[in-house]
Design an enzyme around this catalytic site. Structure first.
Site, mmCIF file in Angstrom:
data_model
loop_
_atom_site.group_PDB
_atom_site.id
_atom_site.type_symbol
_atom_site.label_atom_id
_atom_site.label_comp_id
_atom_site.label_asym_id
_atom_site.label_seq_id
_atom_site.Cartn_x
_atom_site.Cartn_y
_atom_site.Cartn_z
ATOM 1 N N ASP A 103 73.421 53.617 -4.349
ATOM 2 C CA ASP A 103 72.405 53.729 -3.299
ATOM 3 C C ASP A 103 73.038 54.088 -1.957
ATOM 4 O O ASP A 103 72.542 54.963 -1.239
ATOM 5 C CB ASP A 103 71.638 52.402 -3.159
ATOM 6 C CG ASP A 103 70.921 51.996 -4.445
ATOM 7 O OD1 ASP A 103 70.858 52.828 -5.372
ATOM 8 O OD2 ASP A 103 70.441 50.851 -4.522
ATOM 9 N N GLU A 115 74.875 49.568 -8.617
ATOM 10 C CA GLU A 115 73.627 49.909 -7.930
ATOM 11 C C GLU A 115 73.881 50.098 -6.433
ATOM 12 O O GLU A 115 73.465 51.086 -5.835
ATOM 13 C CB GLU A 115 72.611 48.774 -8.152
ATOM 14 C CG GLU A 115 71.286 49.001 -7.474
ATOM 15 C CD GLU A 115 70.515 50.155 -8.100
ATOM 16 O OE1 GLU A 115 70.095 50.026 -9.249
ATOM 17 O OE2 GLU A 115 70.350 51.186 -7.427
ATOM 18 N N SER A 162 66.709 54.553 -9.770
ATOM 19 C CA SER A 162 67.610 54.005 -8.751
ATOM 20 C C SER A 162 68.261 55.082 -7.913
ATOM 21 O O SER A 162 68.573 54.862 -6.750
ATOM 22 C CB SER A 162 68.772 53.302 -9.449
ATOM 23 O OG SER A 162 68.539 51.961 -9.541
#
Ligand SMILES: *[C@@H]1O[C@H](CO)[C@@H](O)[C@H](O)[C@H]1NC(C)=O
Ligand SMILES: *[C@@H]1O[C@H](CO)[C@@H](O)[C@H](O)[C@H]1NC(C)=O
Ligand SMILES: *[C@@H]1O[C@H](CO)[C@@H](O)[C@H](O)[C@H]1NC(C)=O
Ligand SMILES: *[C@@H]1O[C@H](CO)[C@@H](O)[C@H](O)[C@H]1NC(C)=O
Ligand SMILES: *[C@@H]1O[C@H](CO)[C@@H](O)[C@H](O)[C@H]1NC(C)=O
Length: 612
Positions: free
Chosen positions: A305, A301, A519
């Protein structure tokens, strides 16, 4: 942040108080049915340390909200005149009487100022206490509860009380009744097929014609693999370089022990953004957040990002906050692991900073119904404070369509948590907070709504005025009786906007992987917002701040500034979900950004909206 000496002083203080408290009559503050999916087991171990967060009421919050809407409304004279840190704090500070009475209560249990910590506006008080003391203060009993599906345990109770005379002076105390499970919103994770896919991509395929894209077309490979170049083309941002001279910054939040790996970022830059090679970002640790740069421990994640947000906005300085703390209870350790949702830890930290990044992305969420309403409202009020200071907050809308955040439909829980077990769509929080911008997902070129894109209607927050027109228009497209009882047609509607959300080419632990989820959409949209902020700051205009009133105003008056997504639906809870439609819809909001058009609109000297 919280030192051993604080813990020791708490421990000592609690040894000293042998006298029974003089709290008088208690009043029940909250009581919930046994939560679905959790099993109660042993009483909490007596020496387990729990960190209580006590919220004092913010009597002037309505006033803060009024300021927030005035400075965020493009039709208002005060548009862009954001509040200072001190102004915001003065609007959320509790009454001195509340502070005094709560201090008195804590002192009666041997808890004095040196064992407390407070948020910058003093609207939260934190104190670490043994569970036995928490039980005495809150007239309750804590137990170990185990989540059936994951096996994770937390120390919680289903009801608590506070002294009657404090009822108006304490809004909530947690962790008590909170049974939420924060998760990162990346739905698919393909590690092995990347190399073959790229190799298999028809090298000479002609570009795909997309009238709104930069130059009117997008590379054919973008239909299978999303790179920085694909997003720049698709969202009409090719050739724009943000300025580093005006203090523009971008921030990414990280939770659940994840950190972003710098070596992976360099591999990503070598692959997709060679001019950014050797540049990096600042990691800030909050509440014991981790930053173990061991390559094999990099977070999927966090890497997704940071690589896409910083890749899109290079050379804009980037911050990555690694915030520690999560609910699972580990019986074999003396450290406090049994915390609340760490959003509040992050909020306390950033609200205490004099200067904030103007654009911030978060790709974590909970099922709204698992977050106690009082807690969700206070966290949402914290996001309002950031908006009032001129920061745009983007959150992924969720990966379960109209169902809960669970990516596997078989594990989706579409039942109310209120003891009735009624079937219900499951909106996620924080995207359901009206003071943040919820980002849904698209896939492929030309773009269609991706099936997992979280969307729907909050059961907790009423629909804010800024989306009234767009949402009522959508509701009228539904056949009478559609999904009656499954959603709250008067709730805050999710998402607001969308961006690509699948097939992202990310580097993780030294190799390329393909990752999808809303996400991916949140940092992508945040990157575009950061470029818009750069363009505004360069012209001497204030940053965009809380975006939603502007987003819906632009959509109403210049529909080409967002690419309207009209194909796709978001199944969940055994239904096909909602359809993407012309105009706003609960899968892709008003659509994906056209940076070039948005830039022209937001950089007009006064924020002129065509058609006005
Ligand atoms: C993009 O991929 C989708 C799914 O594989 C396919 O249906 C569509 O035809 C492709 N679009 C183009 C323009 O090739
Ligand atoms: C990055 O650093 C390497 C090694 O110092 C250097 O050879 C290379 O030119 C640098 N690249 C850029 C884009 O600055
Ligand atoms: C990172 O964590 C791994 C395993 O948890 C450990 O082996 C390694 O020593 C740690 N590295 C650093 C730099 O702390
Ligand atoms: C709700 O579901 C739970 C778990 O399946 C069950 O134990 C409980 O009895 C149900 N409650 C009602 C009111 O149906
Ligand atoms: C979605 O569109 C399909 C095809 O037009 C239609 O049958 C269905 O009723 C629509 N669903 C909703 C929830 O509006």
């Amino acid at each position: 942040m919280r030192s051993l000496s604080v813990w020791l002083s708490v421990a000592l203080a609690t040894v000293v108080i042998a006298v029974p408290s003089k709290d008088g009559a208690h009043k029940l503050k909250e009581s919930i049915p046994a939560p679905r999916g959790w099993t109660k087991s042993a009483p909490a171990p007596a020496d387990h340390i729990i960190e209580l967060r006590i919220a004092l009421p913010q009597p002037n919050f309505a006033e803060l909200e009024r300021h927030l809407y005035e400075v965020s409304d493009p039709f208002h004279d005060r548009y862009g005149q954001h509040l200072s840190k001190e102004e915001v704090e003065s609007l959320v500070t509790p009454e001195p009487e509340s502070v005094h009475l709560v201090n008195e209560w804590l002192a009666s249990h041997g808890l004095y100022e040196d064992s407390l910590s407070r948020s910058p506006a003093k609207d939260w008080v934190l104190v670490k206490v043994p569970v036995t003391l928490a039980e005495e203060m809150l007239k309750t009993e804590y137990h170990v509860w185990t989540h059936d599906a994951s096996g994770e345990s937390v120390v919680r109770t289903t009801e608590y009380s506070i002294p009657e005379h404090l009822d108006d002076h304490v809004e909530l105390v947690q962790p008590t009744t909170m049974f939420s499970r924060m998760r990162s919103l990346k739905t698919t994770f393909h590690i092995n097929d990347v190399q073959e896919k790229v190799a298999a991509a028809p090298a000479a395929a002609p570009p795909i014609s997309i009238p709104s894209a930069s130059g009117g077309h997008v590379d054919a490979s973008c239909n299978q693999t999303i790179t920085i170049t694909c997003l720049q083309q698709l969202y009409n941002a090719v050739g724009f370089t943000p300025s580093t001279k005006h203090g523009n910054e971008i921030g990414i939040t990280g939770y659940l022990e994840e950190f972003a790996n710098i070596q992976d970022l360099q591999s990503f830059y070598a692959d997709q953004r060679p001019d950014a090679l050797n540049s990096s970002f600042t990691t800030v640790l909050i509440n014991g957040g981790l930053n173990n740069q061991t390559l094999s421990e990099a977070g999927g994640e966090a890497n997704l990002d940071t690589q896409f947000a910083y890749g899109l906005t290079f050379p804009t300085p980037g911050t990555f906050w690694s915030t520690g703390g999560r609910p699972p209870f580990k019986p074999d350790t003396i450290t406090t692991t049994d915390t609340n949702e760490p959003y509040t830890e992050w909020l306390d930290f950033v609200l205490s900073q004099p200067k904030l990044p103007q654009s911030i992305s978060t790709s974590y969420a909970d099922d709204e119904q698992t977050v106690p309403a009082s807690f969700a409202k206070r966290v949402c009020a914290g996001f309002a404070q950031l908006g009032a200071r001129g920061t745009s907050l983007m959150f992924s809308s969720g990966d379960g369509g109209v169902g809960d955040g669970e990516e596997d439909p078989a594990l989706q829980e579409c039942f109310t948590n209120d003891g009735r077990n009624a079937t219900r769509f499951v909106p996620l929080f924080p995207p359901s907070c009206p003071f943040v911008t919820a980002v849904g997902g698209t896939i492929h070129v030309p773009e269609t709504a991706v099936f997992f894109s979280g969307g729907g209607f909050s059961d907790l927050f009423p629909r804010p005025a800024y989306q009234e027109l767009a949402v009522t228009k959508f509701l009228k497209t539904l056949a009478p009786g559609t999904y009656q009882g499954l959603f709250n047609p008067n709730g805050r509607a999710i998402p607001d906007v969308a961006a690509q959300a699948d097939l992202f080419r990310v580097f993780l632990s030294g190799r390329p992987v393909s990752i999808g989820g809303t996400s991916a959409a949140a940092p992508t949209f945040t990157g575009i917002v950061s470029l818009l902020n750069s363009a505004r700051l360069e012209k001497g205009l204030p940053p965009l701040g809380f975006l939603n009133p502007l987003v819906y105003a632009i959509q109403a008056l210049d529909p080409t500034a967002f690419n309207d997504i009209t194909v796709g639906n978001n199944p969940g809870c055994g239904t096909p979900g909602f359809n993407a439609t012309k105009g706003w819809d609960p899968i892709t909001g008003v659509g994906t950004p056209n940076f070039g058009k948005l830039k022209d609109i937001v950089t007009l000297d006064f924020l002129h909206i065509p058609g006005l």
